[in-house]
Motif scaffolding. Sequence first.
Motif, PDB file in Angstrom:
ATOM      1  N   ARG A 337       9.444  -3.394  -8.830  1.00 48.29           N
ATOM      2  CA  ARG A 337       8.656  -3.539  -7.606  1.00 48.29           C
ATOM      3  C   ARG A 337       9.173  -2.692  -6.452  1.00 48.29           C
ATOM      4  NH1 ARG A 337      10.067  -9.889  -6.296  1.00 48.29           N
ATOM      5  NH2 ARG A 337      12.316  -9.660  -5.968  1.00 48.29           N
ATOM      6  N   ARG A 358      -3.555  -1.751 -13.459  1.00 51.25           N
ATOM      7  CA  ARG A 358      -2.582  -2.828 -13.338  1.00 51.25           C
ATOM      8  C   ARG A 358      -2.983  -3.978 -14.258  1.00 51.25           C
ATOM      9  NH1 ARG A 358       0.909  -3.966  -8.593  1.00 51.25           N
ATOM     10  NH2 ARG A 358      -0.144  -2.124  -7.741  1.00 51.25           N
ATOM     11  N   GLU A 360      -0.524  -6.710 -15.096  1.00 48.99           N
ATOM     12  CA  GLU A 360       0.126  -7.918 -14.590  1.00 48.99           C
ATOM     13  C   GLU A 360       0.764  -7.597 -13.247  1.00 48.99           C
ATOM     14  OE1 GLU A 360       2.800  -9.797 -17.377  1.00 48.99           O
ATOM     15  OE2 GLU A 360       1.698  -8.925 -19.068  1.00 48.99           O
ATOM     16  N   ALA A 361       0.689  -8.547 -12.324  1.00 51.32           N
ATOM     17  CA  ALA A 361       1.251  -8.332 -10.991  1.00 51.32           C
ATOM     18  C   ALA A 361       2.761  -8.489 -10.981  1.00 51.32           C
ATOM     19  CB  ALA A 361       0.623  -9.304  -9.992  1.00 51.32           C
ATOM     20  N   SER A 362       3.302  -9.333 -11.842  1.00 48.31           N
ATOM     21  CA  SER A 362       4.740  -9.582 -11.815  1.00 48.31           C
ATOM     22  C   SER A 362       5.245 -10.007 -13.183  1.00 48.31           C
ATOM     23  CB  SER A 362       5.068 -10.665 -10.781  1.00 48.31           C
ATOM     24  OG  SER A 362       6.450 -10.910 -10.706  1.00 48.31           O
ATOM     25  N   ARG A 363       6.285  -9.307 -13.637  1.00 46.84           N
ATOM     26  CA  ARG A 363       6.943  -9.659 -14.894  1.00 46.84           C
ATOM     27  C   ARG A 363       8.418  -9.283 -14.778  1.00 46.84           C
ATOM     28  NH1 ARG A 363       5.684  -8.044 -21.208  1.00 46.84           N
ATOM     29  NH2 ARG A 363       3.776  -9.221 -20.839  1.00 46.84           N
ATOM     30  N   ALA A 372       5.529  -4.735 -11.824  1.00 46.94           N
ATOM     31  CA  ALA A 372       4.145  -4.837 -12.294  1.00 46.94           C
ATOM     32  C   ALA A 372       3.979  -4.063 -13.593  1.00 46.94           C
ATOM     33  CB  ALA A 372       3.184  -4.294 -11.236  1.00 46.94           C
TER      34      ALA A 372
END
Length: 500
Positions: A337, A358, A360-363, A372
């Motif tokens: 990020r 995009r 996934e927003a967060s992993r 992301a």
Amino acid sequence: MIGPAEEEVDSTLILAAEECPPNEFEALHKFSSSDDQIIRKLVAHGPVLIRGGRGSGKSALLIEAHRRMAEANLVVAVYVSLRYLPLLQSDGDEYIGHFCKLLSKKIQDELSARNNHYTFPTVSDQASLQENLVALAQSINKRVVLLFDDAAHIGREKPLEVFFDLFRTISSSLVSCKASIYPGVTKFGTRFDVYNDSTVIEISRSDISRDRQFFVDVLRARYPHLASADRFSDRLSPEQFANIIGRAVVGNMRGFILACNRFDTTVKISIPDVNTCLLALATDYYWPLMDEVAPKLGVYEPLINPAREVMEAIVDHAVRPSHRQRTSAQDRVLVHRQLIAQFSKIFEVLEYLGFVARREASRALKSGGRGAVFALNLCNLLDKMPSQRLTIEAMEEWISGSGEIAEIHVSGQTFQSISLPPLAIEQGLAILLKPIQVLAKSPAYPYGLTPHKISLLVEANFLTVGQLAAATDYDLRQIHSVGKATVRRMRDVVFQAVWM
């Protein structure tokens, strides 16, 4: 008999939903179950923003929602394209004046089309617009739904604050506002809280593994001659073909259509033919998109070269040899990020153009931290693979999304050599000052103007893109041998050149 001008327009219709004739829209556009959920939210109460890249289907969803509401006749739905040059060139009260007059005209046209004799006045200020919208809803005892298309422009962000202030102000229990925006819009103004004042819906069809039927349905609707098993070799089915093309262009509808166009004259389609198509798209379509979009990025125009470098670095990282055995290059990448924040506008441009999507927003990354997940465009990925060869194993892995995800760490070397140039003061869009010759057919404008049409415009003293964009239909019809179809053709190309 259909003349040459009409034939040219036909080839453009499949590229942009807003340019498709209403009587052909339903036949040419298909919607998945998830699309139907979005459309229901566009029909329902409350403000909604749908966000997606170029050609992702935002306009099609707005138009379909408008079409369904018109058929049900339970509300008054008004579709408003904000591709209007005065809006792009103004700000503050001037923007509000143009916006109110444009919306007034669209409401009048909608009422006339419904044979409704209510007289909606032409207003030029925010208070009068709000008052008359409420009066309209109360008078006809129906909710008013306003669908704003092309509300945002990457290269001209300042008026966005004014638009979202209007969007918030005119929204009420009687008036529902909906709008399409591109990835990464941040200029919402001080009065508009994007998550409290609206519902934001992301449009993404890059994950083919979740719905293997959508692009097959699109293929059958738009290219029925390509949907027959007889057109394919023994190792390739229409379903595999539709899904690998859909995944290759990260779910982008415009890219999907341009890819399918390349198979019109192919007698028997095989995996090597698909391979050739994807490699050609990387060279003839995706990289030229950078050149097309650069002059309409305004203050962000200097970021095009770094965007190219970022994309090349990501692809190089995804195709590099790994100690783990795998059948193909990694088609998804997890980016820390901090790197996304550092290159935020570049990632927005890459998403907009369809180079990445995009997922996934967060992993969590294995090395620590979060980021992301982006799906990569397979055309550019295949172009950088050493073999440049599409195999049946790689195709199945990419369609199923079962491959390992590449990771770009904050301490890695992937983006180390990429520097960001300073941004200039906003001075308008460079594309408006470009000579009319830039709209000629080319890799950047595959459906551009012919030399004959350009010569007609030059002879009529339309020398720049801005002059053509500002011309009325009447002005263009005064040019010798320019008819209604040719005017529309010119409009379509200008819309592609100027608007996002």
